[in-house]
Write an enzyme that holds these catalytic residues in place. Structure first.
Site, PDB file in Angstrom:
ATOM      1  CE  LYS A  49      -3.675  -2.489   2.322  1.00  0.00           C
ATOM      2  NZ  LYS A  49      -4.223  -2.910   3.610  1.00  0.00           N
ATOM      3  CD  GLN A  93      -3.092  -4.096   6.818  1.00  0.00           C
ATOM      4  OE1 GLN A  93      -3.200  -3.006   6.258  1.00  0.00           O
ATOM      5  NE2 GLN A  93      -3.364  -5.218   6.201  1.00  0.00           N
ATOM      6  CG  ASP A 116      -9.813  -1.352   4.528  1.00  0.00           C
ATOM      7  OD1 ASP A 116      -9.636  -1.538   3.311  1.00  0.00           O
ATOM      8  OD2 ASP A 116      -9.009  -1.706   5.403  1.00  0.00           O
TER       9      ASP A 116
END
Ligand code: NAP
Length: 277
Positions: A49, A93, A116
């Site tokens: 990322k 994460q 997300d």
């Protein structure tokens, strides 16, 4: 032999488009990745990322938090980023250490910055069929199938895995697109019977080599989301060398869904940023 669905190629095309789009903005966009503790596989995702963001002119800040931190400390970091007008996207994460209240932590993210798409508001929007953001892995799978002109409407999809991160949103997104979806998990009694029936088999378990030739049938499209490290090598959930000989098309690991997830995340960031302009 199966067609190999090349996620890297599509990611690279998307990279060029995103570079232009982010370059037109009057400010530098910023994604914050909150990483709690250390995990070799998660570090791969975070690194990818960061590299991708750098390559398209987006600032990617990784905030590392010690594994023994509590929810309050992590939520404090999230709230600081919620209030920072220069931060346009925030992701935590996953997976988080088991003892942490994952839902409370995710819920602390401002839904407008939840690229997300895991907060309850964004989950509800996906469920109702008008998502602001589609979760990155799900979106990546849809984009990959679209690129290779693999139809979804009316097709039988089998999703193996029911996580909130991948399995469930993927199942809902495919229902929204007009597919007939079966969701399998560790309590499914006859997994091969379910997987073999599908036109498109999507596997997201983190269980290396779960899907052998006995779980697939000819003509299928197989999407291997899984990523595990076995003896230092990154592998998926599918025994690719034997499955490749039987099915119509398959994603490689690495190089399939992973790169698509990264590109899709930054497409979501662009949606978030564009609302500010
Ligand atoms: P997760 O939260 O651990 O969920 C795994 C799911 O698989 C669960 O629903 C579990 O069933 C099911 N499962 C496990 N073993 C099974 C078995 N033997 N048979 C049938 N179902 C089984 O994992 P996740 O976050 O969804 O991630 C899944 C995998 O995808 C991991 O390898 C992860 O690294 C990878 N991943 C890849 C990307 C990418 O971009 N390539 C993105 C995200 C995740 P139960 O619910 O019954 O326990």
């Amino acid at each position: 032999m199966a067609i190999i669905l090349d996620g890297k190629k599509i990611r690279d095309n998307t990279r060029e488009q995103l570079k232009v789009a982010f370059g037109k903005l009057p400010f530098k966009s910023k994604l914050v990745i909150i990483k709690v503790g250390e995990d070799a596989v998660q570090d791969v995702y975070v690194r990818q990322k960061k590299i991708f963001g750098d390559s398209i002119g987006v600032e990617v800040t990784v905030i590392g938090i010690p594994a023994n931190s509590n929810e309050k400390e992590i939520i404090g970091v999230i709230e600081k980023e919620n209030n920072d007008k220069n931060t346009h996207g925030i992701i935590v994460q996953l997976p988080l250490p088991k003892e942490l209240d994952k839902l409370a932590i995710i819920e602390a993210i401002n839904p407008e910055k939840d690229v997300d798409s895991l907060t309850s508001l964004n989950t509800k929007k996906l469920y109702l069929g008008f998502p602001k953001f589609i979760p990155a892995t799900t979106k990546g799978i849809l984009t990959l199938l679209d690129y290779y002109k693999i139809p979804i409407v009316g097709k039988r999809i089998c999703v193996v895995g029911r996580s909130n991160l991948v399995g469930k949103p993927t199942a809902i997104a495919f229902v929204n697109k007009g597919a007939t979806v079966t969701v399998c998990h560790s309590q499914t009694t006859n997994l091969p019977e379910e997987t073999k029936r599908a036109d498109i088999l999507i596997v997201a378990t983190g269980h290396p080599s779960l899907i052998s030739k006995d779980y697939v049938s000819s003509g299928q499209v197989v999407i291997d989301v899984g990523l595990s490290r076995v003896k230092g090598k990154l592998v998926g959930d599918v025994v690719s060398d034997e499955v490749e000989r039987m099915v119509f098309a398959i994603t490689p690991v690495p190089g399939g869904v992973g790169p698509m997830t990264v590109a899709s995340l930054f497409e979501n960031l662009l949606i978030s940023v564009s609302e500010e302009v």
